[in-house]
Design an enzyme around this catalytic site. Structure first.
Site, short mmCIF file in Angstrom:
data_model
loop_
_atom_site.label_atom_id
_atom_site.label_comp_id
_atom_site.label_asym_id
_atom_site.label_seq_id
_atom_site.Cartn_x
_atom_site.Cartn_y
_atom_site.Cartn_z
N LYS A 49 0.85 -1.18 -0.20
CA LYS A 49 0.01 -0.07 -0.14
C LYS A 49 1.07 1.27 -0.03
O LYS A 49 0.67 2.43 -0.67
CB LYS A 49 -0.94 -0.03 1.26
CG LYS A 49 -2.28 -1.22 0.95
CD LYS A 49 -2.77 -1.20 2.50
CE LYS A 49 -3.86 -2.36 2.42
NZ LYS A 49 -4.48 -2.67 3.44
N GLN A 85 -4.13 -1.20 10.27
CA GLN A 85 -4.09 -2.58 9.55
C GLN A 85 -4.52 -3.65 10.65
O GLN A 85 -4.34 -3.60 11.57
CB GLN A 85 -2.78 -3.02 9.01
CG GLN A 85 -2.68 -4.08 8.29
CD GLN A 85 -3.30 -4.31 6.84
OE1 GLN A 85 -3.36 -3.25 6.21
NE2 GLN A 85 -3.51 -5.47 6.30
N ASP A 138 -10.78 2.96 5.15
CA ASP A 138 -11.26 1.76 5.11
C ASP A 138 -12.57 1.14 5.12
O ASP A 138 -13.13 0.38 4.81
CB ASP A 138 -10.47 1.02 6.54
CG ASP A 138 -9.39 0.21 6.26
OD1 ASP A 138 -9.33 -0.26 5.30
OD2 ASP A 138 -8.58 -0.05 7.08
N1 GUN Z 1 -6.79 -6.66 6.85
C1 GUN Z 1 -7.21 -7.48 5.65
N2 GUN Z 1 -7.89 -6.47 4.90
C2 GUN Z 1 -7.80 -5.30 5.73
C3 GUN Z 1 -8.29 -4.06 4.97
O1 GUN Z 1 -9.00 -3.86 4.08
N3 GUN Z 1 -7.92 -2.98 5.85
C4 GUN Z 1 -7.29 -3.16 6.93
N4 GUN Z 1 -7.14 -1.81 7.80
N5 GUN Z 1 -7.04 -4.16 7.46
C5 GUN Z 1 -7.15 -5.27 6.80
#
Ligand code: GUN
Length: 296
Positions: free
Chosen positions: A54, A98, A121
Site C-alpha cells: 500500500k 491494519q 477503510d
Molecule cells: N486486513 C485485511 N484486509 C484489510 C483492510 O482492507 N483494511 C485493514 N485496515 N486491514 C485489513
C-alpha cells in the site's frame, strides 16, 4: 486451459490508478497533497507485506504516506492516543489501521475512533451505516468495493443475479452482501450469505450466478459446488504447506482454482485478481478524502 475467462485484477487496478492521476493533479493545483497514515501494530508477516504494498502504491500515485509502528504488546490506550493525534493532523486525509490487531486491543473500539471523514477503510460505524442505508456519501470497504468494480469493468451483470457470499466477516462478507443487494446500478442482486453454520453450502452455491469466496478456508470452493458458467470472485489468501517450494509453503485462495476455472464463466486468478483491487480502492478512497477537504 486458455486464460480467456480470467478477470485480470492487475490490469483493472492499473486502469483505476491511471484514472486517479488526473484527480491528484487537480488536488495538487489546489494546494492539497493527499496524505494517508498507516498504523501497524506488531509483526504479523502478512500485514507487513500488505502495508508495504500500500505504501508503494501511494508513492507511485503521489499520495504522501507515513507509517506508524507500535509493538505487539502495545495497549489499546496507546493506540487510541496515536489515532487521536492522526485525527487532528490536517495534512493526513486518511487513516488505515491494519487488521488483525493483537488480542489485547478491541478492533471495533479502534475502528470507531478513526474520524469517519478519514476512515478510508470504511470500517467506522457511520460509514458501515451509510453503506447499509444506500447513502453514497460514506467510504466503502476497499476489498468488497474492489470486487464490485471488477464485476462492473468485466461486464458482469449483477441485476437480478443470484449471488452467494461465502463468509460473514466485517471486512469483506457483510459489506459485500450489503453492496450487492442495494437498489441501483452494479447491485440489485439476490444475495445469500453462507457461513460456518449454514446447513448445505453446496446447494446454495450450485444456484449461484456469482460466488464471492471470502471465508478464509484454503481451496474450499470445489468444482462440484459451481454451476457451469458462474462468475467466481476469490478473495481468499491462505498459506498452506508445499513441499515443492523453497519456503515449504505457498499461498492459495478460497477457490480450488485448477478445477473450478474450466467450468466458470469468469474467474479471478489468485494472486492477480481481487488483491490489487483492494489497493486501488484504498487509493481512490484517499483521493476522495482529500477532495472533501477542498470542498469543505
Ligand atoms: N486486513 C485485511 N484486509 C484489510 C483492510 O482492507 N483494511 C485493514 N485496515 N486491514 C485489513
Amino acid at each position: 486451459m486458455a486464460a480467456a475467462n480470467l478477470i485480470d485484477g492487475r490490469a483493472i487496478a492499473a486502469q483505476i490508478q491511471s484514472e486517479l492521476v488526473a484527480r491528484v493533479a487537480v488536488l495538487k493545483s489546489a494546494g492539497v497533497i493527499p496524505g494517508l497514515a498507516f498504523v501497524r501494530v506488531g509483526e504479523d508477516p502478512a500485514s507487513k507485506v500488505y502495508v508495504g504494498r500500500k505504501e508503494k502504491a501511494c508513492a507511485e500515485l503521489g499520495i504522501v504516506s507515513e507509517t506508524h509502528l507500535l509493538p505487539q504488546a502495545a495497549t489499546e490506550v496507546e493506540l487510541l492516543a496515536l489515532i487521536a493525534k492522526l485525527n487532528a493532523t490536517s495534512h493526513l486525509h486518511g487513516i488505515l489501521v491494519q487488521a488483525p490487531l493483537p488480542k489485547q486491543i478491541c478492533e471495533s473500539v479502534i475502528f470507531s475512533t478513526v474520524l469517519p471523514t478519514k476512515d478510508v477503510d470504511g470500517f467506522h460505524p457511520v460509514n458501515v451505516g451509510k453503506l447499509m442505508l444506500g447513502d453514497h456519501t460514506g467510504f466503502r470497504p476497499c476489498t468488497p468495493a474492489g470486487v464490485v468494480e471488477l464485476l462492473i469493468r468485466s461486464g458482469v451483470k449483477t441485476e437480478g443475479a443470484e449471488v452467494v457470499v461465502l463468509g460473514r466477516g466485517n471486512i469483506v462478507g457483510k459489506p459485500m452482501a450489503a453492496m450487492l443487494c442495494q437498489k441501483g446500478q452494479a447491485a440489485n442482486s439476490t444475495v445469500t450469505i453462507c457461513h460456518s453454520a449454514t446447513r448445505d453450502i453446496k446447494a446454495h452455491c450450485l444456484r449461484a450466478d456469482i460466488i464471492v469466496a471470502a471465508m478464509g478456508v484454503a481451496e474450499f470452493l470445489k468444482a462440484d459446488m459451481v454451476k457451469p458458467g458462474a462468475v467466481i470472485m476469490d478473495v481468499g489468501v491462505n498459506r498452506v504447506p508445499d513441499a515443492t517450494s523453497k519456503t515449504g509453503t505457498k499461498l492459495v485462495g478460497d477457490v480450488d482454482f485448477a478445477n473450478v476455472q474450466p467450468i466458470a464463466g469468469r474467474i479471478t486468478p489468485n494472486p492477480g485478481g481481487v488483491g490489487p483491487m483492494t489497493i486501488a480502492m484504498l487509493l481512490q478512497n484517499t483521493v476522495h478524502a482529500a477532495e472533501l477537504k477542498i470542498k469543505s
